[in-house]
Scaffold this active site. Structure first.
Site, PDB file in Angstrom:
ATOM      1  CB  CYS A   3      -0.945  -0.027   1.186  1.00 14.92           C
ATOM      2  SG  CYS A   3      -1.842  -1.575   1.275  1.00 14.92           S
ATOM      3  CG  HIS A  62      -3.413   2.811   1.646  1.00 15.48           C
ATOM      4  ND1 HIS A  62      -3.966   2.318   0.486  1.00 15.48           N
ATOM      5  CD2 HIS A  62      -3.456   1.798   2.552  1.00 15.48           C
ATOM      6  CE1 HIS A  62      -4.325   1.068   0.696  1.00 15.48           C
ATOM      7  NE2 HIS A  62      -4.034   0.729   1.919  1.00 15.48           N
ATOM      8  CG  ASN A  97      -6.751  -1.639   1.204  1.00 18.15           C
ATOM      9  OD1 ASN A  97      -6.013  -1.312   0.270  1.00 18.15           O
ATOM     10  ND2 ASN A  97      -6.281  -1.973   2.394  1.00 18.15           N
TER      11      ASN A  97
END
Ligand code: COA
Length: 323
Positions: free
Chosen positions: A112, A250, A280
């Site tokens: 990420c 993120h 995500n």
């Protein structure tokens, strides 16, 4: 030393939308649990498009938006933990598809934080004079390493990709950065393991193929490290959080970002969030947010952004950029 400017943004998500209610037909979960714990309402899931195909759509969009010809691109970096192959790398597949014959191309793996790290690398190639025009993409098909029977993870992740064109320009738009890793916590968030199986070795344990996560540890790590990183970044740049137009985090979990906002003493509306629509998407999440901001007219010349990534590795890092 040369300057780096951001000249184009674009994103692509596979068309299939999977809502929280859809997931409640696969595993024992509910829209109420998912949205209250994470802020996610839906995610896009690939029905067959692999990471390279997502990246190619993004790269084609970036060429169109930047007005650059394929042979003017001299660097392609893809940040991903879900490449089609170990080799060829995803960036080479993009290079071939768009005909960027003068580019060198490679992938980086930092989960990420991948896009933040990749954009930092591109900035250095441009500032050193080695490259003029770089395509930097973050893209994932996390759905292929998600265990669709595990409700603790399958509700969190989505597929998609996005990127930017970074070019040599008049102004310095990559202003400061702060990057870190802590490999000692690496096994708290794993996926895509392939053990050594050959004529001389046959391990009994199964590969940790699917995404597995100690959610509480990752939550605590993120809420501690991200605000600290943003403060280090601002100190380096000689700015305060009030000088920043948007923080683009993120998109892991709204609750993480709420704690980060509180620790920084700013309201949530200073953070750009689109997790409700995409979940995500790991390396893709920050550039997907940037591309959406661009479509919404939020990225004007001079807009100051902090991008901040955190996750697998464990890795985390922030960069201060100006549009
Ligand atoms: N639907 C319904 N119930 C669920 C569920 C789901 N999708 N997933 C877990 N549960 C259950 C658990 O089984 C547990 O039940 P139990 O108490 O009967 O054992 C209960 O909900 C609480 O689970 P817990 O894991 O303690 O929840 P939590 O409040 O810590 O929230 C996360 C879980 C994953 C949302 C949270 O830990 C988190 O946000 N972590 C960070 C994860 C992340 O963003 N990682 C990526 C970083 S890049």
């Amino acid at each position: 030393m040369f300057n780096t400017e951001f000249i184009a943004f674009d994103s692509y998500a596979p068309p299939r939308v999977v809502t929280n209610d859809d997931l409640s037909k696969l595993v024992d979960t509910s829209d109420e649990w998912i949205s209250s714990r994470t802020g996610i309402s839906q995610r896009h899931i690939s029905e067959g498009e692999n990471t390279s195909e997502i990246c190619i759509k993004v790269a084609e969009g970036l060429l169109k938006k930047s007005g650059l010809a394929p042979d003017e691109i001299d660097l392609i970096i893809v940040a991903t933990i879900t490449p089609d192959f170990a080799t060829p790398n995803t960036a080479c597949l993009v290079q071939a598809a768009i005909g960027a014959e003068n580019a060198f191309a490679f992938d980086i793996s930092a989960a990420c934080s991948g896009f933040v790290f990749a954009s930092s690398i591109a900035d250095k190639y441009i500032k050193s004079g080695m490259c003029k025009n770089a395509i930097v993409i973050g893209a994932e098909t996390l759905s292929k390493i998600v265990n669709w029977e595990d409700r603790t993870t399958c509700v969190l992740f989505g597929d998609g990709g996005a990127g930017v064109v970074m070019s040599r320009g008049e102004r310095n738009c990559y202003l400061a950065e702060d990057m870190h890793s802590d490999g000692s916590l690496g096994l708290r968030l794993t996926g895509g393991e392939t053990k050594v199986r050959n004529a001389y070795s046959a391990p009994e344990e199964a590969d940790r193929r699917y995404l597995e996560m100690d959610g509480r540890t990752i939550f605590n790590f993120s809420t501690k490290r991200v605000p600290a990183s943003i403060n280090i970044l601002l100190d380096k740049a000689g700015l305060t959080i009030d000088d920043i137009d948007y923080v683009v985090p993120h998109q892991a979990n709204s609750r993480i970002v709420e704690v980060v906002a509180k620790k920084l003493g700013i309201s949530m509306d200073r953070f750009y969030m689109n997790i409700a629509s995409y979940g995500n998407t790991s390396a893709a999440s920050i550039p997907m947010a940037l591309a959406q901001m661009d479509r919404e007219g939020l990225l004007k010349k001079g807009t100051k952004l902090v991008i901040t990534g955190f996750g697998g590795g464990l890795t985390w890092g922030s960069a201060l950029i100006e549009i």
